[in-house]
Design a protein around this motif. Structure first.
Motif, PDB file in Angstrom:
ATOM      1  N   ASP A 229       0.824  -1.211   0.000  1.00  0.00           N
ATOM      2  CA  ASP A 229       0.000   0.000   0.000  1.00  0.00           C
ATOM      3  C   ASP A 229       0.862   1.266   0.000  1.00  0.00           C
ATOM      4  O   ASP A 229       0.438   2.310  -0.506  1.00  0.00           O
ATOM      5  CB  ASP A 229      -0.925   0.015   1.221  1.00  0.00           C
ATOM      6  CG  ASP A 229      -2.095  -0.945   1.068  1.00  0.00           C
ATOM      7  OD1 ASP A 229      -2.390  -1.345  -0.073  1.00  0.00           O
ATOM      8  OD2 ASP A 229      -2.708  -1.306   2.092  1.00  0.00           O
TER       9      ASP A 229
ATOM     10  N   TRP B 266      -5.074   8.080   3.958  1.00  0.00           N
ATOM     11  CA  TRP B 266      -3.645   8.342   3.877  1.00  0.00           C
ATOM     12  C   TRP B 266      -3.426   9.839   3.647  1.00  0.00           C
ATOM     13  O   TRP B 266      -4.264  10.510   3.048  1.00  0.00           O
ATOM     14  CB  TRP B 266      -3.039   7.596   2.686  1.00  0.00           C
ATOM     15  CG  TRP B 266      -2.871   6.119   2.856  1.00  0.00           C
ATOM     16  CD1 TRP B 266      -3.865   5.171   2.869  1.00  0.00           C
ATOM     17  CD2 TRP B 266      -1.631   5.419   3.004  1.00  0.00           C
ATOM     18  NE1 TRP B 266      -3.328   3.930   3.022  1.00  0.00           N
ATOM     19  CE2 TRP B 266      -1.948   4.044   3.104  1.00  0.00           C
ATOM     20  CE3 TRP B 266      -0.303   5.812   3.060  1.00  0.00           C
ATOM     21  CZ2 TRP B 266      -0.974   3.065   3.251  1.00  0.00           C
ATOM     22  CZ3 TRP B 266       0.674   4.838   3.201  1.00  0.00           C
ATOM     23  CH2 TRP B 266       0.347   3.485   3.305  1.00  0.00           C
TER      24      TRP B 266
ATOM     25  N   PRO C 213      -8.022   4.670   1.851  1.00  0.00           N
ATOM     26  CA  PRO C 213      -7.122   3.564   2.196  1.00  0.00           C
ATOM     27  C   PRO C 213      -7.291   2.316   1.330  1.00  0.00           C
ATOM     28  O   PRO C 213      -6.376   1.490   1.275  1.00  0.00           O
ATOM     29  CB  PRO C 213      -7.473   3.271   3.665  1.00  0.00           C
ATOM     30  CG  PRO C 213      -8.836   3.829   3.861  1.00  0.00           C
ATOM     31  CD  PRO C 213      -8.926   5.013   2.970  1.00  0.00           C
TER      32      PRO C 213
ATOM     33  N   LEU D 236      -5.729  10.216   0.557  1.00  0.00           N
ATOM     34  CA  LEU D 236      -6.072   9.082  -0.307  1.00  0.00           C
ATOM     35  C   LEU D 236      -6.903   8.066   0.458  1.00  0.00           C
ATOM     36  O   LEU D 236      -6.595   7.744   1.621  1.00  0.00           O
ATOM     37  CB  LEU D 236      -4.790   8.409  -0.816  1.00  0.00           C
ATOM     38  CG  LEU D 236      -3.796   9.300  -1.567  1.00  0.00           C
ATOM     39  CD1 LEU D 236      -2.501   8.541  -1.832  1.00  0.00           C
ATOM     40  CD2 LEU D 236      -4.398   9.798  -2.873  1.00  0.00           C
TER      41      LEU D 236
ATOM     42  N   MET E  48      -7.335   4.188  -3.001  1.00  0.00           N
ATOM     43  CA  MET E  48      -6.291   5.191  -3.225  1.00  0.00           C
ATOM     44  C   MET E  48      -6.792   6.363  -4.077  1.00  0.00           C
ATOM     45  O   MET E  48      -6.004   7.089  -4.685  1.00  0.00           O
ATOM     46  CB  MET E  48      -5.045   4.586  -3.876  1.00  0.00           C
ATOM     47  CG  MET E  48      -4.303   3.626  -2.968  1.00  0.00           C
ATOM     48  SD  MET E  48      -3.672   4.454  -1.488  1.00  0.00           S
ATOM     49  CE  MET E  48      -3.159   3.046  -0.483  1.00  0.00           C
TER      50      MET E  48
ATOM     51  N   LEU F 279       4.870  10.092   3.346  1.00  0.00           N
ATOM     52  CA  LEU F 279       3.654   9.283   3.310  1.00  0.00           C
ATOM     53  C   LEU F 279       3.273   8.915   4.737  1.00  0.00           C
ATOM     54  O   LEU F 279       4.085   8.354   5.481  1.00  0.00           O
ATOM     55  CB  LEU F 279       3.872   8.000   2.504  1.00  0.00           C
ATOM     56  CG  LEU F 279       4.036   8.089   0.988  1.00  0.00           C
ATOM     57  CD1 LEU F 279       5.384   8.670   0.606  1.00  0.00           C
ATOM     58  CD2 LEU F 279       3.874   6.707   0.352  1.00  0.00           C
TER      59      LEU F 279
ATOM     60  N   PRO G 259       0.419   6.736   6.730  1.00  0.00           N
ATOM     61  CA  PRO G 259      -0.740   5.841   6.638  1.00  0.00           C
ATOM     62  C   PRO G 259      -1.787   6.198   7.687  1.00  0.00           C
ATOM     63  O   PRO G 259      -1.504   6.928   8.639  1.00  0.00           O
ATOM     64  CB  PRO G 259      -0.126   4.463   6.923  1.00  0.00           C
ATOM     65  CG  PRO G 259       1.063   4.760   7.789  1.00  0.00           C
ATOM     66  CD  PRO G 259       1.602   6.081   7.300  1.00  0.00           C
TER      67      PRO G 259
ATOM     68  N   ALA H  31       0.232   4.161  -2.563  1.00  0.00           N
ATOM     69  CA  ALA H  31      -0.023   5.542  -2.151  1.00  0.00           C
ATOM     70  C   ALA H  31       0.944   6.503  -2.820  1.00  0.00           C
ATOM     71  O   ALA H  31       0.557   7.601  -3.249  1.00  0.00           O
ATOM     72  CB  ALA H  31       0.088   5.656  -0.629  1.00  0.00           C
TER      73      ALA H  31
END
Length: 465
Positions: free
Chosen positions: A277, A307, A327, A325, A330, A297, A299, A281
């Motif tokens: 992920d 995100w 999860p 984004l 995305m 980034l 999470p 992302a």
């Protein structure tokens, strides 16, 4: 003349000038040491990046030949190093070939804004460093120590009062110096060689005034008490830098707080996030228009959260766009673009980065260090003049602020009082220290008055002269 008579306007002007001149002297004597510490530690902070680059070179840089591995592979290498399948709370991919990727983890025992950071060579997957980083800029231990000393003397929240005291008075000292120069500029040109220090002090203060005002204004944004007032004002006026919202649904828990309920929710959230992920992302954020080489980034830290991928390049031109984004898909759920920010929000961002020495890189750092060095010189000359003045004046004859204050007309007194109250409310540390100054000065004035009365009674012939 009686204290409550109304003197002519030119005499009022002279009294206000005397009041400002003596306050300027008080600031130098009592707040000067704190300003001096802030200036010297600020110089150390501004000149520390090259030293940090040298000291942590093997941590920050890896090999330059080969194909970088995916973020999933790099995080897996970090998990093997940790001996646990812990997910990072933030990832900063290597910005260029030869740089290392920074994986930041939350751990108990670390202070506010601190993370444990593992540095991974994206080509060899070797762990090049394992250390604590601090703040949004992610500075390493050397600069963290200098930064903490600069802001709080390594004393926590109590120590922050020192830097707030320095920043609260610096702007007033700088503006007061400019006003004193304007009033005395013709006199300064005719001073004898014996007063060279005074002329140099006034001239250098005028040259540095804009820089000192900038130091004070931006420094206050990080302060404990005045900073809170400034934050409220920025929020009301819309001067805050917008941030992409990571809330997926409207809940009472949606305010972004990275630490709240983290341990309770993280296990459930982590089970839904895969290492792949992070690569998804990164690709989605780049497809959404994030073009900076320096990205972070983050999470989801709890349920119902997206995100966040943010540009973190605060150099010129500034790149601090963000996207949120979903999860699973995305898809972009929210986005901020620095180019569309209000001018005030941009100026706030640039001002903070300029104060930290990152906006224009090395040039920024050198210029700020020169201003701070000029401030140190300015204070050295100021103390030299104050020492000569103390040597030529007995303790009873050393001027007080109360003397011109008592001779002011009532309207001028009220005006000065209202300004002092307003500043004290806006800048609480300045207000408390000003009240302390007033108490000390009033006591000195009273003792001086008693001393003068006794002296005249002991030498009555002096009154007939």
């Amino acid at each position: 003349m009686q204290a409550n008579d109304s003197p002519p306007s030119h005499l009022t002007s002279k009294l206000l000038f005397a009041l400002l001149s003596r306050l300027h002297l008080y600031i130098g004597l009592f707040v000067g040491p704190f300003i001096l510490i802030a200036a010297l530690s600020g110089i150390a902070y501004l000149l520390s990046p090259p030293l940090e680059e040298w000291l942590y070179h093997d941590t920050l840089y890896g090999v330059t030949q080969g194909e970088p591995q995916s973020l999933a592979e790099q995080i897996a290498a970090a998990q093997r190093h940790l001996g646990a399948p812990t997910l990072p709370s933030a990832v900063r991919p290597a910005p260029a070939l030869g740089d290392t990727t920074r994986l930041m983890f939350r751990e108990s025992g670390l202070g506010p804004s601190e993370h444990r950071a593992l540095f991974i060579d994206p080509i060899t997957l070797k762990v090049t460093g394992d250390t604590t980083v601090y703040g949004t800029s992610g500075i390493l231990p050397l600069r963290t120590s200098i930064d903490h000393f600069h802001r709080q003397l390594l004393m926590g929240d109590v120590g922050r009062l020192y830097s707030e005291l320095a920043a609260s008075w610096l702007w007033l000292s700088a503006l007061g110096g400019v006003i004193l120069w304007m009033r005395q500029r013709h006199t300064l040109k005719t001073l004898s060689a014996a007063h060279t220090t005074r002329r140099r002090h006034a001239t250098l203060g005028l040259v540095l005034a804009i820089g000192l005002l900038f130091f004070s204004a931006t420094g206050l944004t990080w302060s404990q008490w005045a900073g809170g007032n400034i934050a409220e004002l920025r929020n009301v006026w819309g001067w805050n830098t917008p941030s992409a919202s990571t809330a997926l649904i409207d809940t009472d828990d949606q305010a972004p707080d990275e630490h709240a309920e983290h341990h309770r929710h993280m296990a459930m959230v982590s089970s839904t996030i895969t290492l792949e992920d992070f690569d998804r992302a990164l690709s989605a954020a780049q497809a959404a228009g994030l073009t900076a080489s320096r990205l972070q980034l983050s999470p989801p830290a709890r349920e119902n959260q997206a995100w966040r991928v943010a540009e973190i390049d605060r150099r010129w031109p500034t790149q601090v766009d963000q996207v949120a984004l979903h999860p699973h898909s995305m898809a972009v759920t929210d986005q901020t673009d620095f180019a569309t920010f209000p001018l005030a929000a941009k100026l706030t961002r640039w001002g903070i980065d300029l104060h930290m020495g990152v906006l224009f890189g090395l040039v920024n750092q050198v210029v700020l260090a020169l201003i701070a060095a000029g401030l140190v010189t300015l204070m050295g000359w100021g103390y030299a003049m104050a020492w000569r003045r103390l040597r030529t004046a007995s303790g009873q004859r050393f001027p007080t602020v109360s003397e011109p204050w008592l001779l002011l007309p009532i309207k001028a007194k009220l005006s000065v009082l209202l300004v002092a109250i307003a500043l004290g409310l806006a800048l609480p540390v300045l207000g408390v220290s000003l009240a302390l100054f007033i108490v000390i000065d009033a006591l000195r004035w009273y003792v001086k008055k008693r001393y003068t009365a006794r002296h005249l009674n002991a030498h009555p012939s002096n009154t007939s002269r």
